[in-house]
Design a protein around this motif. Structure first.
Motif, PDB file in Angstrom:
ATOM      1  N   SER A   1      14.545 -13.738   0.168  1.00  0.00           N
ATOM      2  CA  SER A   1      14.657 -12.293   0.351  1.00  0.00           C
ATOM      3  C   SER A   1      13.322 -11.610   0.068  1.00  0.00           C
ATOM      4  CB  SER A   1      15.770 -11.698  -0.507  1.00  0.00           C
ATOM      5  OG  SER A   1      15.378 -11.563  -1.840  1.00  0.00           O
ATOM      6  N   ILE A   2      12.572 -12.119  -0.906  1.00  0.00           N
ATOM      7  CA  ILE A   2      11.249 -11.568  -1.197  1.00  0.00           C
ATOM      8  C   ILE A   2      10.318 -11.831  -0.019  1.00  0.00           C
ATOM      9  CG2 ILE A   2       9.236 -11.690  -2.721  1.00  0.00           C
ATOM     10  CD1 ILE A   2      11.217 -12.445  -4.997  1.00  0.00           C
ATOM     11  N   ALA A   3      10.321 -13.045   0.477  1.00  0.00           N
ATOM     12  CA  ALA A   3       9.465 -13.394   1.611  1.00  0.00           C
ATOM     13  C   ALA A   3       9.826 -12.573   2.846  1.00  0.00           C
ATOM     14  CB  ALA A   3       9.571 -14.890   1.910  1.00  0.00           C
ATOM     15  N   THR A   4      11.098 -12.410   3.103  1.00  0.00           N
ATOM     16  CA  THR A   4      11.539 -11.621   4.255  1.00  0.00           C
ATOM     17  C   THR A   4      11.070 -10.179   4.127  1.00  0.00           C
ATOM     18  OG1 THR A   4      13.479 -13.036   4.538  1.00  0.00           O
ATOM     19  CG2 THR A   4      13.576 -10.851   5.551  1.00  0.00           C
TER      20      THR A   4
ATOM     21  N   ARG B   1       0.811  -1.219   0.000  1.00  0.00           N
ATOM     22  CA  ARG B   1       0.000   0.000   0.000  1.00  0.00           C
ATOM     23  C   ARG B   1       0.842   1.266   0.000  1.00  0.00           C
ATOM     24  NH1 ARG B   1      -5.045  -1.599   3.954  1.00  0.00           N
ATOM     25  NH2 ARG B   1      -5.776  -3.348   2.676  1.00  0.00           N
ATOM     26  N   ASP B   2       2.129   1.152   0.377  1.00  0.00           N
ATOM     27  CA  ASP B   2       2.968   2.351   0.386  1.00  0.00           C
ATOM     28  C   ASP B   2       4.383   2.149  -0.147  1.00  0.00           C
ATOM     29  OD1 ASP B   2       3.844   0.814   2.501  1.00  0.00           O
ATOM     30  OD2 ASP B   2       3.837   2.447   3.953  1.00  0.00           O
ATOM     31  N   LYS B   3       4.735   0.953  -0.586  1.00  0.00           N
ATOM     32  CA  LYS B   3       6.065   0.700  -1.139  1.00  0.00           C
ATOM     33  C   LYS B   3       5.956  -0.172  -2.381  1.00  0.00           C
ATOM     34  CE  LYS B   3       8.898   1.145   2.971  1.00  0.00           C
ATOM     35  NZ  LYS B   3       9.916   0.511   3.790  1.00  0.00           N
ATOM     36  N   ALA B   4       7.025  -0.146  -3.173  1.00  0.00           N
ATOM     37  CA  ALA B   4       7.120  -1.019  -4.345  1.00  0.00           C
ATOM     38  C   ALA B   4       8.575  -1.425  -4.495  1.00  0.00           C
ATOM     39  CB  ALA B   4       6.639  -0.286  -5.598  1.00  0.00           C
ATOM     40  N   ALA B   5       8.804  -2.720  -4.720  1.00  0.00           N
ATOM     41  CA  ALA B   5      10.173  -3.231  -4.845  1.00  0.00           C
ATOM     42  C   ALA B   5      10.259  -4.195  -6.014  1.00  0.00           C
ATOM     43  CB  ALA B   5      10.603  -3.916  -3.553  1.00  0.00           C
ATOM     44  N   LEU B   6      11.425  -4.204  -6.640  1.00  0.00           N
ATOM     45  CA  LEU B   6      11.697  -5.118  -7.748  1.00  0.00           C
ATOM     46  C   LEU B   6      12.945  -5.917  -7.419  1.00  0.00           C
ATOM     47  CD1 LEU B   6      11.196  -5.962 -10.827  1.00  0.00           C
ATOM     48  CD2 LEU B   6      13.087  -4.389 -11.273  1.00  0.00           C
TER      49      LEU B   6
ATOM     50  N   GLN C   1      15.915  -4.317  -5.408  1.00  0.00           N
ATOM     51  CA  GLN C   1      16.501  -5.315  -4.519  1.00  0.00           C
ATOM     52  C   GLN C   1      17.489  -6.126  -5.351  1.00  0.00           C
ATOM     53  OE1 GLN C   1      15.624  -5.304  -1.248  1.00  0.00           O
ATOM     54  NE2 GLN C   1      14.250  -3.602  -1.687  1.00  0.00           N
ATOM     55  N   ARG C   2      18.726  -6.129  -4.968  1.00  0.00           N
ATOM     56  CA  ARG C   2      19.773  -6.724  -5.799  1.00  0.00           C
ATOM     57  C   ARG C   2      19.978  -8.207  -5.550  1.00  0.00           C
ATOM     58  NH1 ARG C   2      22.492  -2.701  -8.561  1.00  0.00           N
ATOM     59  NH2 ARG C   2      21.860  -0.652  -7.883  1.00  0.00           N
ATOM     60  N   THR C   3      18.912  -8.921  -5.428  1.00  0.00           N
ATOM     61  CA  THR C   3      18.939 -10.376  -5.344  1.00  0.00           C
ATOM     62  C   THR C   3      17.581 -10.862  -5.803  1.00  0.00           C
ATOM     63  OG1 THR C   3      19.247 -12.285  -3.912  1.00  0.00           O
ATOM     64  CG2 THR C   3      18.224 -10.357  -2.925  1.00  0.00           C
ATOM     65  N   ARG C   4      17.470 -12.109  -6.135  1.00  0.00           N
ATOM     66  CA  ARG C   4      16.187 -12.611  -6.618  1.00  0.00           C
ATOM     67  C   ARG C   4      15.740 -13.859  -5.873  1.00  0.00           C
ATOM     68  NH1 ARG C   4      14.270 -15.259 -11.745  1.00  0.00           N
ATOM     69  NH2 ARG C   4      12.130 -14.659 -11.714  1.00  0.00           N
TER      70      ARG C   4
ATOM     71  N   TYR D   1      20.746  -7.750 -14.664  1.00  0.00           N
ATOM     72  CA  TYR D   1      19.795  -6.683 -14.989  1.00  0.00           C
ATOM     73  C   TYR D   1      19.853  -5.474 -14.066  1.00  0.00           C
ATOM     74  CZ  TYR D   1      17.806 -10.319 -17.911  1.00  0.00           C
ATOM     75  OH  TYR D   1      17.637 -11.302 -18.848  1.00  0.00           O
ATOM     76  N   TRP D   2      20.811  -5.392 -13.166  1.00  0.00           N
ATOM     77  CA  TRP D   2      20.829  -4.279 -12.222  1.00  0.00           C
ATOM     78  C   TRP D   2      20.968  -2.929 -12.907  1.00  0.00           C
ATOM     79  CZ3 TRP D   2      24.609  -6.744  -8.172  1.00  0.00           C
ATOM     80  CH2 TRP D   2      23.932  -7.763  -7.495  1.00  0.00           C
ATOM     81  N   THR D   3      21.891  -2.810 -13.836  1.00  0.00           N
ATOM     82  CA  THR D   3      22.066  -1.531 -14.529  1.00  0.00           C
ATOM     83  C   THR D   3      20.843  -1.205 -15.371  1.00  0.00           C
ATOM     84  OG1 THR D   3      24.459  -1.804 -14.550  1.00  0.00           O
ATOM     85  CG2 THR D   3      23.537  -0.220 -16.113  1.00  0.00           C
ATOM     86  N   GLN D   4      20.298  -2.212 -16.053  1.00  0.00           N
ATOM     87  CA  GLN D   4      19.101  -1.987 -16.859  1.00  0.00           C
ATOM     88  C   GLN D   4      17.951  -1.506 -15.978  1.00  0.00           C
ATOM     89  OE1 GLN D   4      17.869  -5.344 -19.243  1.00  0.00           O
ATOM     90  NE2 GLN D   4      15.871  -4.450 -19.656  1.00  0.00           N
TER      91      GLN D   4
END
Length: 170
Positions: free
Chosen positions: A142-145, A109-114, A135-138, A120-123
């Motif tokens: 890390s997503i669940a955390t 509701r107040d944040k967005a992360a990729l 977020q520099r890992t996939r 693909y970090w530079t892209q």
């Protein structure tokens, strides 16, 4: 006398030291590159390749609130788990502006992360606007955390079940 470069604070037990200082280097200066975003600048700098996602996120967040959802997960896959997807199935690209072939976004509701991997970090820095945290890992942990930190204990997390395999969900 400290052997640390100027701009580095001395090391104290239990106190985090910025990466550059810990390695004996001065902290990194803001980027002078003009092809990647700089969300620390005032006003934030976006390269011409970045997509403004403010309106898209506002609409999605309105839908989240209407349905009592606290977070929504958007993968880069299509319903067939294809390696290469058609433009009409590029949900992640439409929402974020990121056109890489591997990534997962989470919108609260107040944040967005990729999340994407190092290819693909530079892209991503070129294509995301400042509404997004890169977020520099996939890795799924890390997503669940991140979701566990951002969503209330009794909150709801939603996703399109046709875009996830059973193996990926576990």
């Amino acid at each position: 006398r400290s052997s640390k470069p100027p701009g580095c604070s001395p090391r104290f037990a239990g106190v985090a030291v910025p990466t550059g200082c810990a390695a004996g280097r001065a902290p990194r200066a803001p980027s002078t590159r003009s092809d990647i975003r700089d969300c620390t600048a005032e006003p934030p700098y976006l390269p011409p390749t970045a997509t403004n996602t403010t309106a898209r996120l506002a609409v999605l967040r309105g839908i989240l609130r209407t349905h009592g959802v606290h977070a929504y997960i958007v993968p880069s896959t299509d319903a067939h788990m294809s390696e290469y997807i058609s433009e009409r199935d590029a949900r992640l690209g439409w929402l974020t502006g990121f056109t890489g072939s591997a990534g997962t976004a989470v919108v609260t509701r107040d944040k967005a992360a990729l999340w994407t991997d190092s290819r693909y970090w530079t892209q991503a820095e070129r294509e995301l606007d400042c509404n997004w945290e890169l977020q520099r890992t996939r890795t799924p942990p890390s997503i669940a955390t991140w979701i566990l930190k951002e969503v209330p204990a009794e909150g709801n997390v939603s996703l399109d079940p046709f875009l996830f395999s059973i193996g990926r969900a576990g």
